[in-house]
Write an enzyme that holds these catalytic residues in place. Sequence first.
Site, PDB file in Angstrom:
ATOM      1  N   GLU A  42       0.857  -1.188   0.000  1.00 36.46           N
ATOM      2  CA  GLU A  42       0.000   0.000   0.000  1.00 36.46           C
ATOM      3  C   GLU A  42       0.894   1.239   0.000  1.00 36.46           C
ATOM      4  O   GLU A  42       1.988   1.237   0.553  1.00 36.46           O
ATOM      5  CB  GLU A  42      -0.892  -0.010   1.240  1.00 36.46           C
ATOM      6  N   LYS A 115     -10.002   0.609  -2.898  1.00 32.72           N
ATOM      7  CA  LYS A 115     -10.111   0.139  -1.518  1.00 32.72           C
ATOM      8  C   LYS A 115     -11.492   0.429  -0.946  1.00 32.72           C
ATOM      9  O   LYS A 115     -11.976   1.560  -0.985  1.00 32.72           O
ATOM     10  CB  LYS A 115      -9.033   0.807  -0.662  1.00 32.72           C
ATOM     11  N   CYS A 157      -4.900  -3.563   2.599  1.00 30.29           N
ATOM     12  CA  CYS A 157      -4.646  -3.265   4.008  1.00 30.29           C
ATOM     13  C   CYS A 157      -5.839  -3.509   4.943  1.00 30.29           C
ATOM     14  O   CYS A 157      -6.128  -4.637   5.299  1.00 30.29           O
ATOM     15  CB  CYS A 157      -4.132  -1.834   4.142  1.00 30.29           C
TER      16      CYS A 157
END
Length: 286
Positions: A42, A115, A157
Amino acid sequence: MKNANVALLQLCSGENTRDNLAQIEQQIKQLNSGIQLVMTPENALLFANAASYRHHAEQHNDGPLQQEVREMARRYGVWIQVGSMPMISRESPDLITTSSLLFDSQGELKARYDKIHMFDVDIKDIHGRYRESDTYQPGEHLTVADTPVGRLGMTVCYDLRFPGLFQALRAQGAEIISVPAAFTKVTGEAHWEILLRARAIENQCVILAAAQVGRHGATRRTWGHTMAVDAWGKIIGQNPDAVSALKVKIETTGLKTIRNQMPVLQHNRFVSSLVPRLSDSKQSSK
């Protein structure tokens, strides 16, 4: 793919995109031939602040940062996954997303994942308060892509804490799931390995997690511990704290046996409401 060679780059990215790109290329240069897919963490190309993310956000399939990665993929003949970088929203040009991009060895953008879960938490570290939603628009779609190493489901993440997303990716045929991350030192030390192994076991998928490590500015510190986990939950490779590449050999031939012996997908009685966005050449050209 029966057996495949993958490299997970552990980085300490910062505010200078040129330095970050150089760090990535230096690690790729040091890889042996035979690597088919390179994964970065990330914030691989930029680890900064909201203003900088907005300034560097790029249009889908267009922009100088993407061009640099495209050329790198061609130069070294490998697929490259950018763990995440700021992108202009496909829904609104006034908003940005933090997005994972997958390029093939010819430099073509094959898949994009925005995301979904925003890291809006309070942590007992120097930084303290994290509010990704102040900067980014959350994504709304799943992304899975066919690659030379297998069918890849994409996450970023904080998504790791939401098992429903991983179950949905498995339902869309994922054999491998990527988790590019910048876990904080506090949360990483407590939960990182446990969560990665749990997601692998629950979904009978290989988990590949490239991570940021070290200090990023005055208040950010990341955990590192880049890791690869097989579908039985066994750690097949890890890099605790070095800024270097972790090379792993993965195989998906055993997935069918594991899944047949313990058919958790068929036994699962919960259904995700997320809409799948299957990656293909048409999506890449939008």
